[in-house]
Design a protein around this motif. Structure first.
Motif, mmCIF file in Angstrom:
data_model
loop_
_atom_site.group_PDB
_atom_site.id
_atom_site.type_symbol
_atom_site.label_atom_id
_atom_site.label_comp_id
_atom_site.label_asym_id
_atom_site.label_seq_id
_atom_site.Cartn_x
_atom_site.Cartn_y
_atom_site.Cartn_z
ATOM 1 N N ILE A 136 42.800 32.727 38.390
ATOM 2 C CA ILE A 136 41.426 33.230 38.555
ATOM 3 C C ILE A 136 41.359 34.730 38.283
ATOM 4 C CG2 ILE A 136 39.545 33.530 40.195
ATOM 5 C CD1 ILE A 136 40.420 30.933 41.529
ATOM 6 N N ASP A 137 42.336 35.484 38.786
ATOM 7 C CA ASP A 137 42.343 36.932 38.540
ATOM 8 C C ASP A 137 42.398 37.235 37.045
ATOM 9 O OD1 ASP A 137 42.269 37.356 41.247
ATOM 10 O OD2 ASP A 137 44.415 37.795 41.446
ATOM 11 N N LYS A 138 43.275 36.554 36.336
ATOM 12 C CA LYS A 138 43.398 36.765 34.891
ATOM 13 C C LYS A 138 42.109 36.397 34.171
ATOM 14 C CE LYS A 138 46.313 35.583 30.936
ATOM 15 N NZ LYS A 138 47.494 34.784 30.475
ATOM 16 N N THR A 139 41.443 35.342 34.662
ATOM 17 C CA THR A 139 40.190 34.897 34.039
ATOM 18 C C THR A 139 39.129 35.986 34.079
ATOM 19 O OG1 THR A 139 40.601 32.581 34.589
ATOM 20 C CG2 THR A 139 38.320 33.228 34.211
ATOM 21 N N PHE A 140 38.904 36.593 35.234
ATOM 22 C CA PHE A 140 37.797 37.550 35.370
ATOM 23 C C PHE A 140 38.197 38.971 34.978
ATOM 24 C CE2 PHE A 140 36.468 34.068 38.167
ATOM 25 C CZ PHE A 140 35.200 33.832 37.652
ATOM 26 N N ASN A 142 39.805 39.622 32.380
ATOM 27 C CA ASN A 142 39.669 39.619 30.922
ATOM 28 C C ASN A 142 38.261 39.220 30.480
ATOM 29 O OD1 ASN A 142 42.382 40.301 30.617
ATOM 30 N ND2 ASN A 142 43.049 38.161 30.613
ATOM 31 N N SER A 143 37.314 39.251 31.388
ATOM 32 C CA SER A 143 35.952 38.837 31.068
ATOM 33 C C SER A 143 35.008 40.037 31.138
ATOM 34 C CB SER A 143 35.487 37.758 32.049
ATOM 35 O OG SER A 143 35.273 38.321 33.331
ATOM 36 N N ILE A 144 33.737 39.762 30.873
ATOM 37 C CA ILE A 144 32.714 40.801 30.926
ATOM 38 C C ILE A 144 32.455 41.257 32.362
ATOM 39 C CG2 ILE A 144 30.766 39.218 31.158
ATOM 40 C CD1 ILE A 144 29.221 40.988 29.215
ATOM 41 N N LEU A 145 32.906 40.479 33.341
ATOM 42 C CA LEU A 145 32.705 40.811 34.757
ATOM 43 C C LEU A 145 33.915 41.516 35.363
ATOM 44 C CD1 LEU A 145 30.986 37.534 36.040
ATOM 45 C CD2 LEU A 145 29.908 39.661 35.310
ATOM 46 N N ARG A 146 34.785 42.069 34.531
ATOM 47 C CA ARG A 146 36.020 42.678 35.054
ATOM 48 C C ARG A 146 35.740 43.851 35.994
ATOM 49 N NH1 ARG A 146 35.672 43.452 29.658
ATOM 50 N NH2 ARG A 146 35.303 45.552 28.875
ATOM 51 N N LYS A 147 34.621 44.589 35.766
ATOM 52 C CA LYS A 147 34.306 45.714 36.641
ATOM 53 C C LYS A 147 33.567 45.281 37.898
ATOM 54 C CE LYS A 147 34.131 49.203 32.992
ATOM 55 N NZ LYS A 147 33.309 50.247 32.322
ATOM 56 N N LYS A 148 33.118 44.033 37.917
ATOM 57 C CA LYS A 148 32.404 43.496 39.077
ATOM 58 C C LYS A 148 33.293 42.617 39.954
ATOM 59 C CE LYS A 148 28.479 45.282 37.764
ATOM 60 N NZ LYS A 148 27.799 46.348 38.566
ATOM 61 N N TYR A 149 34.344 42.142 39.390
ATOM 62 C CA TYR A 149 35.232 41.231 40.128
ATOM 63 C C TYR A 149 36.140 42.026 41.060
ATOM 64 C CZ TYR A 149 39.039 37.931 40.974
ATOM 65 O OH TYR A 149 39.985 37.141 41.566
ATOM 66 N N ILE A 150 36.311 41.513 42.290
ATOM 67 C CA ILE A 150 37.160 42.181 43.279
ATOM 68 C C ILE A 150 38.440 41.399 43.528
ATOM 69 C CG2 ILE A 150 37.315 42.994 45.660
ATOM 70 C CD1 ILE A 150 34.359 43.535 45.606
ATOM 71 N N SER A 151 38.309 40.170 43.971
ATOM 72 C CA SER A 151 39.524 39.410 44.307
ATOM 73 C C SER A 151 39.194 37.928 44.459
ATOM 74 C CB SER A 151 40.144 39.928 45.610
ATOM 75 O OG SER A 151 39.264 39.694 46.697
ATOM 76 N N SER A 152 40.266 37.133 44.578
ATOM 77 C CA SER A 152 40.143 35.701 44.875
ATOM 78 C C SER A 152 41.188 35.350 45.932
ATOM 79 C CB SER A 152 40.357 34.866 43.615
ATOM 80 O OG SER A 152 41.688 35.007 43.156
ATOM 81 N N ARG A 153 40.889 34.317 46.696
ATOM 82 C CA ARG A 153 41.824 33.902 47.747
ATOM 83 C C ARG A 153 41.712 32.399 47.949
ATOM 84 N NH1 ARG A 153 41.520 35.360 54.184
ATOM 85 N NH2 ARG A 153 43.368 34.176 54.805
ATOM 86 N N LEU A 154 42.820 31.714 47.862
ATOM 87 C CA LEU A 154 42.840 30.277 48.129
ATOM 88 C C LEU A 154 42.742 30.053 49.630
ATOM 89 C CD1 LEU A 154 43.180 27.451 46.816
ATOM 90 C CD2 LEU A 154 45.627 27.645 47.330
ATOM 91 N N ILE A 155 41.748 29.322 50.058
ATOM 92 C CA ILE A 155 41.516 29.155 51.491
ATOM 93 C C ILE A 155 41.686 27.709 51.948
ATOM 94 C CG2 ILE A 155 39.963 31.130 51.645
ATOM 95 C CD1 ILE A 155 37.640 29.163 51.546
#
Length: 222
Positions: A136-140, A142-155
């Motif tokens: 997921i980190d690699k996905t965002f 490398n996307s147009i939302l790279r400056k908006k994306y903060i993190s992901s966490r499997l819950i």
């Protein structure tokens, strides 16, 4: 022998002299505008003015000067205006934003459910969370939302038909005026496009993988 002392001068001559002297002195009235000598030109003129005119002259000079307090007031006003402008820019560019949370459900068909997935401290859960979060980190990033994306966490990892469903919490930093639902659709499109191109060890059912904010409250509690 005539007495010289007793012989009077003609009255005509005496009157002429007096008249000449009077005319001579009356024509030579003091002209202050011509009393300028060398470097004392302005000072001499100022001294020749009467006392009350000197005060008027001094007050006129003072009013022509720009008072220091006015200069200080202009400088302070300019500084305050600049500070307000910078503060508004910082607010709208940085502080007028809000955290957006989404739930990413990724279906994995080559993993069988195990009771260890119910504990986040287990080795199986940590290994799977590392893989999913890296994807997921690699996905965002490398996307147009790279400056908006903060993190992901499997819950959460839950059993599902033909595999497991890995549920991750995604955090973004969007403007407070943005539409959460419109951004959800964009996030889902980016994630699905990346999952289609994925060639790693995980086998993913892209069609069953979704992005939602339906369970946002429960996810935040977890």
């Amino acid at each position: 022998m005539k007495d010289l002392h007793s012989t009077p001068f003609p009255s005509r001559h005496t009157s002429q002299c007096d008249s000449c002297v009077f005319q001579h002195h009356s024509l030579r009235s003091p002209d202050f505008s011509q009393a300028f000598v060398g470097g004392q030109k302005g000072y001499q003129t100022y001294r020749d003015l009467p006392w009350d005119l000197q005060k008027i002259h001094q007050s006129a000079i003072r009013t022509r000067r720009f008072e220091p307090w006015k200069i200080a007031l202009i400088v302070i006003g300019t500084a305050v205006a600049a500070a307000i402008t910078i503060g508004l820019l910082v607010y709208f560019l940085a502080y007028d934003q809000k955290l957006f949370y989404y739930s990413a459900n990724v279906k994995l068909i080559n993993i069988r459910y195990n009771n260890e997935f119910s504990r986040q401290s287990s080795g199986r859960f940590r290994d799977l969370s590392e893989r999913v979060e890296r994807l997921i980190d690699k996905t965002f990033y490398n996307s147009i939302l790279r400056k908006k994306y903060i993190s992901s966490r499997l819950i959460r990892v839950s059993p599902d038909a033909d595999g497991v469903m890995a549920e991750a919490l995604l955090t973004f930093w969007f403007s407070a005026t943005d539409s959460k639902e419109a951004l959800r659709g964009r996030v889902e499109r980016i994630l699905r496009r990346s999952l289609k191109k994925y060639t790693g060890p995980l086998r993913i059912n892209v069609r069953s993988s979704t992005i939602s904010s339906k369970y946002l409250t429960s996810l935040l509690k977890v």
